[in-house]
Each structure stands twice: as structure tokens, then as C-alpha cells.
Design a protein around this motif. Structure first.
Motif, PDB file in Angstrom:
ATOM      1  N   ILE A 202       0.833  -1.203   0.000  1.00 36.35           N
ATOM      2  CA  ILE A 202       0.000   0.000   0.000  1.00 36.35           C
ATOM      3  C   ILE A 202       0.870   1.256   0.000  1.00 36.35           C
ATOM      4  CG2 ILE A 202      -1.632   1.337   1.406  1.00 36.35           C
ATOM      5  CD1 ILE A 202      -2.899  -1.379   2.188  1.00 36.35           C
ATOM      6  N   ILE A 203       1.922   1.246   0.809  1.00 36.42           N
ATOM      7  CA  ILE A 203       2.824   2.403   0.862  1.00 36.42           C
ATOM      8  C   ILE A 203       3.531   2.601  -0.475  1.00 36.42           C
ATOM      9  CG2 ILE A 203       4.958   3.253   1.920  1.00 36.42           C
ATOM     10  CD1 ILE A 203       3.962   1.977   4.544  1.00 36.42           C
ATOM     11  N   ALA A 204       3.996   1.500  -1.080  1.00 41.43           N
ATOM     12  CA  ALA A 204       4.674   1.608  -2.380  1.00 41.43           C
ATOM     13  C   ALA A 204       3.711   2.083  -3.466  1.00 41.43           C
ATOM     14  CB  ALA A 204       5.276   0.260  -2.771  1.00 41.43           C
ATOM     15  N   GLY A 205       2.471   1.616  -3.419  1.00 44.27           N
ATOM     16  CA  GLY A 205       1.481   2.078  -4.391  1.00 44.27           C
ATOM     17  C   GLY A 205       1.176   3.554  -4.249  1.00 44.27           C
ATOM     18  N   ALA A 206       1.011   4.015  -3.005  1.00 46.50           N
ATOM     19  CA  ALA A 206       0.735   5.435  -2.774  1.00 46.50           C
ATOM     20  C   ALA A 206       1.924   6.289  -3.200  1.00 46.50           C
ATOM     21  CB  ALA A 206       0.406   5.673  -1.303  1.00 46.50           C
ATOM     22  N   ALA A 207       3.133   5.831  -2.909  1.00 50.37           N
ATOM     23  CA  ALA A 207       4.322   6.582  -3.321  1.00 50.37           C
ATOM     24  C   ALA A 207       4.432   6.631  -4.840  1.00 50.37           C
ATOM     25  CB  ALA A 207       5.580   5.954  -2.721  1.00 50.37           C
ATOM     26  N   GLY A 208       4.116   5.529  -5.518  1.00 52.81           N
ATOM     27  CA  GLY A 208       4.146   5.504  -6.977  1.00 52.81           C
ATOM     28  C   GLY A 208       3.112   6.432  -7.587  1.00 52.81           C
ATOM     29  N   LEU A 209       1.913   6.455  -7.001  1.00 53.63           N
ATOM     30  CA  LEU A 209       0.877   7.374  -7.485  1.00 53.63           C
ATOM     31  C   LEU A 209       1.299   8.829  -7.297  1.00 53.63           C
ATOM     32  CD1 LEU A 209      -2.395   5.659  -6.211  1.00 53.63           C
ATOM     33  CD2 LEU A 209      -1.724   6.035  -8.590  1.00 53.63           C
ATOM     34  N   MET A 210       1.914   9.120  -6.146  1.00 53.63           N
ATOM     35  CA  MET A 210       2.340  10.498  -5.880  1.00 53.63           C
ATOM     36  C   MET A 210       3.438  10.935  -6.831  1.00 53.63           C
ATOM     37  SD  MET A 210       2.150  10.429  -1.744  1.00 53.63           S
ATOM     38  CE  MET A 210       2.725  12.086  -1.479  1.00 53.63           C
ATOM     39  N   VAL A 211       4.375  10.053  -7.122  1.00 54.61           N
ATOM     40  CA  VAL A 211       5.450  10.393  -8.063  1.00 54.61           C
ATOM     41  C   VAL A 211       4.872  10.545  -9.465  1.00 54.61           C
ATOM     42  CG1 VAL A 211       7.519   9.475  -9.196  1.00 54.61           C
ATOM     43  CG2 VAL A 211       7.323   9.376  -6.718  1.00 54.61           C
ATOM     44  N   GLY A 212       4.007   9.646  -9.863  1.00 57.85           N
ATOM     45  CA  GLY A 212       3.430   9.729 -11.196  1.00 57.85           C
ATOM     46  C   GLY A 212       2.567  10.959 -11.387  1.00 57.85           C
ATOM     47  N   PHE A 213       1.759  11.292 -10.401  1.00 54.41           N
ATOM     48  CA  PHE A 213       0.858  12.436 -10.517  1.00 54.41           C
ATOM     49  C   PHE A 213       1.606  13.753 -10.323  1.00 54.41           C
ATOM     50  CE2 PHE A 213      -2.566  15.284  -9.068  1.00 54.41           C
ATOM     51  CZ  PHE A 213      -3.506  15.050 -10.052  1.00 54.41           C
ATOM     52  N   GLY A 214       2.560  13.752  -9.392  1.00 47.51           N
ATOM     53  CA  GLY A 214       3.248  14.998  -9.062  1.00 47.51           C
ATOM     54  C   GLY A 214       4.394  15.339  -9.992  1.00 47.51           C
ATOM     55  N   VAL A 215       5.208  14.364 -10.348  1.00 52.26           N
ATOM     56  CA  VAL A 215       6.402  14.630 -11.157  1.00 52.26           C
ATOM     57  C   VAL A 215       6.086  14.503 -12.639  1.00 52.26           C
ATOM     58  CG1 VAL A 215       8.757  13.871 -11.637  1.00 52.26           C
ATOM     59  CG2 VAL A 215       7.906  13.852  -9.295  1.00 52.26           C
ATOM     60  N   ILE A 216       5.524  13.381 -13.031  1.00 55.01           N
ATOM     61  CA  ILE A 216       5.251  13.153 -14.449  1.00 55.01           C
ATOM     62  C   ILE A 216       4.053  13.991 -14.914  1.00 55.01           C
ATOM     63  CG2 ILE A 216       4.599  11.409 -16.161  1.00 55.01           C
ATOM     64  CD1 ILE A 216       6.100   9.366 -14.423  1.00 55.01           C
ATOM     65  N   GLY A 217       3.018  14.036 -14.090  1.00 52.67           N
ATOM     66  CA  GLY A 217       1.815  14.758 -14.476  1.00 52.67           C
ATOM     67  C   GLY A 217       1.837  16.231 -14.108  1.00 52.67           C
ATOM     68  N   SER A 218       2.890  16.694 -13.516  1.00 48.73           N
ATOM     69  CA  SER A 218       3.085  18.084 -13.085  1.00 48.73           C
ATOM     70  C   SER A 218       1.898  18.617 -12.279  1.00 48.73           C
ATOM     71  CB  SER A 218       3.380  18.992 -14.290  1.00 48.73           C
ATOM     72  OG  SER A 218       2.259  19.082 -15.126  1.00 48.73           O
ATOM     73  N   GLY A 219       1.393  17.778 -11.380  1.00 46.96           N
ATOM     74  CA  GLY A 219       0.329  18.194 -10.467  1.00 46.96           C
ATOM     75  C   GLY A 219       0.890  18.269  -9.057  1.00 46.96           C
ATOM     76  N   GLU A 220       0.033  18.471  -8.119  1.00 43.63           N
ATOM     77  CA  GLU A 220       0.446  18.483  -6.713  1.00 43.63           C
ATOM     78  C   GLU A 220       0.461  17.027  -6.218  1.00 43.63           C
ATOM     79  OE1 GLU A 220       1.917  20.311  -3.489  1.00 43.63           O
ATOM     80  OE2 GLU A 220       1.343  21.347  -5.346  1.00 43.63           O
ATOM     81  N   PRO A 221       1.581  16.531  -5.679  1.00 48.82           N
ATOM     82  CA  PRO A 221       1.671  15.111  -5.300  1.00 48.82           C
ATOM     83  C   PRO A 221       0.621  14.664  -4.286  1.00 48.82           C
ATOM     84  CG  PRO A 221       3.846  16.071  -5.317  1.00 48.82           C
ATOM     85  CD  PRO A 221       2.884  17.191  -5.516  1.00 48.82           C
ATOM     86  N   LEU A 222       0.256  15.502  -3.342  1.00 53.23           N
ATOM     87  CA  LEU A 222      -0.721  15.093  -2.335  1.00 53.23           C
ATOM     88  C   LEU A 222      -2.156  15.118  -2.857  1.00 53.23           C
ATOM     89  CD1 LEU A 222       0.763  16.723   0.886  1.00 53.23           C
ATOM     90  CD2 LEU A 222       0.808  14.333   0.193  1.00 53.23           C
ATOM     91  N   ASP A 223      -2.371  15.752  -4.011  1.00 58.25           N
ATOM     92  CA  ASP A 223      -3.719  15.774  -4.588  1.00 58.25           C
ATOM     93  C   ASP A 223      -4.184  14.403  -5.051  1.00 58.25           C
ATOM     94  OD1 ASP A 223      -4.065  18.430  -4.106  1.00 58.25           O
ATOM     95  OD2 ASP A 223      -3.584  19.096  -6.152  1.00 58.25           O
ATOM     96  N   VAL A 224      -3.244  13.511  -5.303  1.00 58.49           N
ATOM     97  CA  VAL A 224      -3.618  12.179  -5.777  1.00 58.49           C
ATOM     98  C   VAL A 224      -4.317  11.385  -4.676  1.00 58.49           C
ATOM     99  CG1 VAL A 224      -1.521  10.873  -5.202  1.00 58.49           C
ATOM    100  CG2 VAL A 224      -2.802  10.297  -7.247  1.00 58.49           C
ATOM    101  N   LEU A 225      -4.143  11.774  -3.425  1.00 55.74           N
ATOM    102  CA  LEU A 225      -4.769  11.052  -2.322  1.00 55.74           C
ATOM    103  C   LEU A 225      -6.170  11.585  -1.999  1.00 55.74           C
ATOM    104  CD1 LEU A 225      -1.646  10.772  -0.006  1.00 55.74           C
ATOM    105  CD2 LEU A 225      -2.517   9.101  -1.623  1.00 55.74           C
TER     106      LEU A 225
END
Length: 93
Positions: free
Chosen positions: A54-77
Motif C-alpha cells: 500500500i505504501i509503495a502504491g501510494a508513493a508511486g501514485l504520488m510520483v506519477g501524478f506529481g512529477v510526471i503529471g506536473s500536479g500536486e503530489p498530495l492531490d492524488v490522495l
């Protein structure tokens, strides 16, 4: 007769081998004990693996949404972000 003496004297004498004792012969009175010792029980390992996934999945979503998608990383949660994505997929927007 001289040939027999020569052949015996030229051959090296090999000492007789002593009978080796087997492990089972030495330790008949002591049974071998196998200890089953686990540092973490199975149920704790399963919970730990699930938590790490679960932690690895959340970290992957945050990196993908925040870095690759140029959004706010915490917005993915946030639930609003996921609702917006589902609306786009379903064609409601």
C-alpha cells in the motif's frame, strides 16, 4: 623362493585401516533436535507485506501524478481527484 622374498620386501606395507565411527554410532543417546524459531510470525509477515504494498502504491501514485503529471503530489490522495478521473473515463465531462 628368492623371488617370493624379493616381491614381499619391495612392496610397501600398508597399515590396516581402522573402522571409522559413524555419526549415528557416536550420538545414539542424543537425539537431533530441530528448533522451529521464527522472528516474525506468519500473520505479521502477511500484514507487513500488505502494508508495504500500500505504501509503495501510494508513493508511486504520488510520483506519477506529481512529477510526471506536473500536479500536486498530495492531490492524488484526495477523493475529488479520483472522482474527476472517473468522470472523464465515463464521459460525463
Amino acid at each position: 623362493m628368492t623371488n617370493e622374498l624379493k616381491s614381499e620386501s619391495t612392496q610397501p606395507k600398508v597399515p590396516k585401516k581402522e573402522k571409522k565411527e559413524k555419526r549415528s554410532d557416536k550420538h545414539i543417546d542424543k537425539p537431533i533436535r530441530w528448533y522451529n524459531f521464527r522472528l516474525f510470525p506468519i500473520w505479521l509477515r502477511i500484514i507487513l507485506v500488505i502494508a508495504l504494498l500500500i505504501i509503495a502504491g501510494a508513493a508511486g501514485l504520488m510520483v506519477g501524478f506529481g512529477v510526471i503529471g506536473s500536479g500536486e503530489p498530495l492531490d492524488v490522495l484526495k477523493q475529488e481527484t479520483w472522482q474527476h478521473m472517473l468522470d472523464i473515463i465515463n464521459g460525463q465531462e
